[in-house]
Scaffold this motif. Structure first.
Motif, PDB file in Angstrom:
ATOM      1  N   UNK A  14       1.176  -1.032  -0.205  1.00 37.96           N
ATOM      2  CA  UNK A  14      -0.321  -0.081  -0.087  1.00 37.96           C
ATOM      3  C   UNK A  14       0.819   1.000   0.298  1.00 37.96           C
ATOM      4  N   UNK A  15       2.130   0.999   0.588  1.00 39.05           N
ATOM      5  CA  UNK A  15       2.900   2.024   0.687  1.00 39.05           C
ATOM      6  C   UNK A  15       3.391   2.536  -0.525  1.00 39.05           C
ATOM      7  N   UNK A  16       3.175   1.410  -0.964  1.00 37.49           N
ATOM      8  CA  UNK A  16       3.803   1.677  -2.703  1.00 37.49           C
ATOM      9  C   UNK A  16       3.102   2.569  -3.845  1.00 37.49           C
ATOM     10  N   UNK A  17       2.069   2.108  -3.531  1.00 34.04           N
ATOM     11  CA  UNK A  17       0.810   2.356  -4.349  1.00 34.04           C
ATOM     12  C   UNK A  17       1.062   3.916  -4.054  1.00 34.04           C
ATOM     13  N   UNK A  18       0.788   4.034  -2.433  1.00 30.32           N
ATOM     14  CA  UNK A  18       0.937   5.974  -2.546  1.00 30.32           C
ATOM     15  C   UNK A  18       2.341   6.449  -3.096  1.00 30.32           C
ATOM     16  N   UNK A  19       3.368   6.103  -2.753  1.00 27.80           N
ATOM     17  CA  UNK A  19       4.570   6.765  -3.152  1.00 27.80           C
ATOM     18  C   UNK A  19       4.708   7.346  -5.096  1.00 27.80           C
ATOM     19  N   UNK A  20       4.291   6.143  -5.865  1.00 26.19           N
ATOM     20  CA  UNK A  20       3.919   5.999  -6.716  1.00 26.19           C
ATOM     21  C   UNK A  20       2.809   7.162  -7.734  1.00 26.19           C
ATOM     22  N   UNK A  21       1.233   7.076  -6.777  1.00 26.97           N
ATOM     23  CA  UNK A  21       0.235   8.172  -7.094  1.00 26.97           C
ATOM     24  C   UNK A  21       1.034   9.990  -6.767  1.00 26.97           C
ATOM     25  N   UNK A  22       1.654   9.691  -5.604  1.00 28.59           N
ATOM     26  CA  UNK A  22       2.465  10.963  -4.975  1.00 28.59           C
ATOM     27  C   UNK A  22       3.749  12.160  -6.663  1.00 28.59           C
ATOM     28  N   UNK A  23       4.503  10.381  -6.760  1.00 17.78           N
ATOM     29  CA  UNK A  23       5.513  10.252  -7.760  1.00 17.78           C
ATOM     30  C   UNK A  23       4.316  11.474  -9.028  1.00 17.78           C
ATOM     31  N   UNK A  24       3.075  10.584  -9.992  1.00 20.01           N
ATOM     32  CA  UNK A  24       3.166  11.005 -11.065  1.00 20.01           C
ATOM     33  C   UNK A  24       1.931  12.350 -10.931  1.00 20.01           C
ATOM     34  N   UNK A  25       2.091  13.100  -9.559  1.00 19.28           N
ATOM     35  CA  UNK A  25       0.905  13.948  -8.841  1.00 19.28           C
ATOM     36  C   UNK A  25       2.337  14.927  -8.893  1.00 19.28           C
ATOM     37  N   UNK A  26       3.159  14.604  -8.814  1.00 19.64           N
ATOM     38  CA  UNK A  26       4.170  15.712  -8.631  1.00 19.64           C
ATOM     39  C   UNK A  26       5.124  15.796 -10.320  1.00 19.64           C
ATOM     40  N   UNK A  27       5.007  14.378 -11.188  1.00 20.43           N
ATOM     41  CA  UNK A  27       5.254  14.777 -12.289  1.00 20.43           C
ATOM     42  C   UNK A  27       4.122  15.383 -13.281  1.00 20.43           C
ATOM     43  N   UNK A  28       3.308  15.251 -13.278  1.00 17.16           N
ATOM     44  CA  UNK A  28       2.036  16.887 -13.760  1.00 17.16           C
ATOM     45  C   UNK A  28       2.054  17.913 -13.472  1.00 17.16           C
ATOM     46  N   UNK A  29       2.209  18.599 -12.346  1.00 18.04           N
ATOM     47  CA  UNK A  29       2.748  19.256 -11.810  1.00 18.04           C
ATOM     48  C   UNK A  29       3.452  20.017 -12.328  1.00 18.04           C
ATOM     49  N   UNK A  30       4.640  19.485 -12.074  1.00 16.74           N
ATOM     50  CA  UNK A  30       5.777  19.843 -13.050  1.00 16.74           C
ATOM     51  C   UNK A  30       5.300  20.342 -15.080  1.00 16.74           C
TER      52      UNK A  30
END
Length: 135
Positions: free
Chosen positions: A66-82
């Protein structure tokens, strides 16, 4: 008399989990994987041994998956914001590479000139126009 036996295996986290349950009469079965021990009628497959030595289902919490899924979602949001962020200032932007002008290709000529078919009238007159001196 019948007895319930459970196959107990150890997972990657070190927890002891009930893998299989069977009812046997007489001697306990031979273990193929893990170890076998008698269990009460309320024990089900998938239960984990708790701190008191009993069995229960694991509490829902944040596990490694579950922690891996949360981190993957945060990375995806950061790349979209970038990607949608402010554009680079002109001073730091690299100049674009100039496009090369297309040069028209020259048509290649064959090395030998095209041969034309011999003219029929010229060849016939040349053969018949020969004068004979002996005749």
């Amino acid at each position: 008399m019948t007895q319930r036996y459970a196959t107990i295996i150890t997972d990657d986290d070190g927890r002891e989990i009930v893998s299989a349950i069977g009812v046997f009469e007489g001697a306990p079965p031979r273990p193929r994987l893990g170890r076998i021990e008698p269990v009460a009628s309320g024990v089900l497959i998938g239960m984990v041994r708790d701190a008191t030595g009993g069995f229960g289902f694991p509490q829902a919490g944040i596990g490694g998956h579950a922690m891996g899924l949360v981190l993957a979602r945060l990375r995806a949001q950061a790349s979209v914001a970038k990607r949608t962020g402010a554009a680079k200032p002109a001073a730091t932007a690299r100049p674009k590479r100039a496009k090369r002008a297309k040069v028209a290709k020259r048509k290649s000529r064959s090395k030998k000139p095209a041969r034309s078919a011999p003219k029929a009238g010229l060849a016939a007159s040349a053969g018949g126009a020969v004068d004979r001196a002996d005749g």
